[in-house]
Design an enzyme around this catalytic site. Structure first.
Site, PDB file in Angstrom:
ATOM      1  N   GLY A  40       8.029  19.430 -68.900  1.00 22.84           N
ATOM      2  CA  GLY A  40       9.173  18.541 -69.053  1.00 22.84           C
ATOM      3  C   GLY A  40      10.347  19.186 -69.742  1.00 22.84           C
ATOM      4  O   GLY A  40      11.481  18.725 -69.627  1.00 22.84           O
ATOM      5  N   HIS A 444      29.349 -10.103 -56.047  1.00 16.91           N
ATOM      6  CA  HIS A 444      30.121 -10.765 -57.104  1.00 16.91           C
ATOM      7  C   HIS A 444      29.223 -11.750 -57.834  1.00 16.91           C
ATOM      8  O   HIS A 444      28.474 -12.471 -57.194  1.00 16.91           O
ATOM      9  CB  HIS A 444      31.313 -11.500 -56.484  1.00 16.91           C
ATOM     10  CG  HIS A 444      32.120 -12.285 -57.474  1.00 16.91           C
ATOM     11  ND1 HIS A 444      33.006 -11.689 -58.337  1.00 16.91           N
ATOM     12  CD2 HIS A 444      32.151 -13.619 -57.751  1.00 16.91           C
ATOM     13  CE1 HIS A 444      33.569 -12.607 -59.089  1.00 16.91           C
ATOM     14  NE2 HIS A 444      33.066 -13.793 -58.757  1.00 16.91           N
TER      15      HIS A 444
END
Length: 465
Positions: A40, A444
């Site tokens: 990682g 929206h």
């Protein structure tokens, strides 16, 4: 000495290296990846992931504190919140461990062999890996250097004692009562904001004329206002000189040339990162350098045939997602695919409060390149969704060519704006024009409507501002 031969050898299991290894394994290449730390790299273990976990925890605590003090959403109240930072850090460590195990599992799934130890090159095809159990000799047809980067240490403020890097800051057992941050780039401002929300008295010292110097002034202004509201003192044009006095105050030189002391319990130095180009036998290879970085071409091949360099070690921007894209590319090239790296749509995200996103060209960069532009900007003060979130501090800006309306860049600042970065990048990657953005129906009420509205503004057809 145990000897291993493979087709694809990766030195470093950070975002660049582990993605390269996984993709190579998927493509059927006999792959080995070497690293002395957990898979990682910096990003997963002591960077991107743990810092965002602590930033989120600090945000949550601050919201509770605001509610307890009667400064939250009207009608909401709460009792006095508590903060067990050690428990928060343990939660953060749990996330990191889960992701470590996830990468290891992906290696197994892709038939990638992980060798734990420190690699050192013997030649362009061979490394010796040293670990607690002895040494192994590994040779490969294709070698990928993905050694990452490390924090820059100041001579006047060497790491140790009360002087810490971002890695140590992410493992503090309690927020320092007084924190001085040297370096007002994205790491310093992100962590400084988090600790301020967690209760630290924070001072940010930046040598440039403004914090976040890689972003333009319009994007930085909302962040500066928020820092002021949080009680963070920002000192620009100031240079750290070291520690002074029995208490170890931070000694700085102000823009006016005066010396000043800042009382602090910890000094967090975040003046940048440098590529790790030493300690793994670079002198045994014939590599061209580009300043501190390994020079590569558009396929990330170095001056040596069959040797690639990816991620932080090969140049800016030093970002995990750029590194991952390079890792995927070189694995596919090794498997016989034709690929080159396109850097036009790499987003830069600053997880400050509010967040900043920048991808492609800014108005100033387009002007410097001699490109006439149309620029549209939509403020969150005109967004119903931003109002309902009580976060009107920000905007979305779209930069396009004036002649054919091709989108060249998008910049934005606002709460949670990082989640729109993919849409911004996709517009540039797909070669969208302003008309494409304006003609796309956006849900929206959402913050994403601001993207459409900015495009409409650039076309001279703004509807809601």
């Amino acid at each position: 000495m145990n000897e291993i031969a493979c087709q694809f050898l990766v030195i470093g299991a950070g975002p660049a290296g582990y993605v390269a290894a996984i993709r190579a394994g998927q493509l059927g290449l006999d792959t080995v990846v070497v690293d002395s730390a957990k898979p990682g790299g910096t990003c997963l273990n002591i960077g991107c992931i743990p810092s965002k976990a602590l930033i989120h925890a600090a945000d949550e605590y601050f919201l509770l504190k605001e509610a307890a003090e009667g400064r939250a959403l009207p009608g909401l109240t709460a009792g006095t919140p508590g903060l067990d930072w050690a428990e928060v850090v343990a939660w953060k460590d749990g996330i990191v461990n889960r992701l470590n195990n996830g990468v290891t599992g992906l290696f197994k799934k892709s038939r990638v062999k992980l060798v734990e130890g420190r690699a050192r090159f013997v030649d362009g095809k061979t490394v010796i890996v040293t670990s607690e159990t002895g040494e192994q000799r590994i040779s490969a047809e294709t070698v990928v250097i993905a050694t990452g980067s490390e924090p820059i240490e100041l001579k006047s403020l060497p790491f140790g004692g009360k002087v810490i890097s971002s890695a140590e800051a992410l493992s503090l057992r309690t927020p320092p009562a007084r924190l001085a941050v040297v370096g007002g780039g994205y790491i310093g401002v992100e962590l400084g904001t988090a600790f301020a929300k967690a209760g630290s008295r924070v001072t940010i010292v930046e040598a440039s004329v403004e914090i976040l110097p890689l972003y333009d002034a319009d994007l930085v202004k909302p962040v500066r206002r928020r820092l002021e509201a949080l009680g963070v003192e920002v000192m620009t044009g100031a240079k750290a000189q070291g520690l002074a006095g029995e208490d170890g105050d931070l000694l700085i030189e102000t823009e006016a040339g005066e010396e000043q002391r800042i009382a602090c319990d910890s000094v967090l130095v975040t003046v940048g990162r440098r590529p790790v180009t030493e300690g793994w036998g670079r002198e045994e290879l014939v590599l061209d350098m580009d300043g501190p970085f390994i020079r590569t071409d558009e396929t990330r091949r170095t001056a040596m045939r069959g040797v690639y360099a990816i991620g932080d070690v090969c140049g800016e921007p030093m970002l995990a997602h750029k590194a991952m894209a390079e890792g995927e590319m070189v694995a596919e090239i090794a498997a016989g695919h034709r690929r080159v790296f396109d850097h036009r749509a790499i987003p830069a995200v600053c997880f400050t409060d509010p967040e900043i996103v920048s991808v492609g060209l800014s108005p100033a960069e387009a002007k410097a390149a001699g490109i006439a532009t149309s620029v549209g900007r939509f403020p969150f003060t005109a967004s119903g969704r931003a109002m309902s979130l009580r976060r009107e501090d920000g905007f979305v800006r779209v930069v396009a060519r004036a002649d054919n309306h091709l989108v060249l860049g998008v910049q934005a600042v606002g709460a949670g704006i990082s989640e729109l970065s993919a849409a911004f990048c996709l517009a540039i990657e797909m070669g969208a024009c302003l008309e494409d953005l304006a003609g796309t129906i956006h849900a929206h009420p959402t913050l994403s409507e601001s993207f459409q509205e900015a495009a409409l503004g650039a076309l001279g057809r703004a509807l809601h501002v």
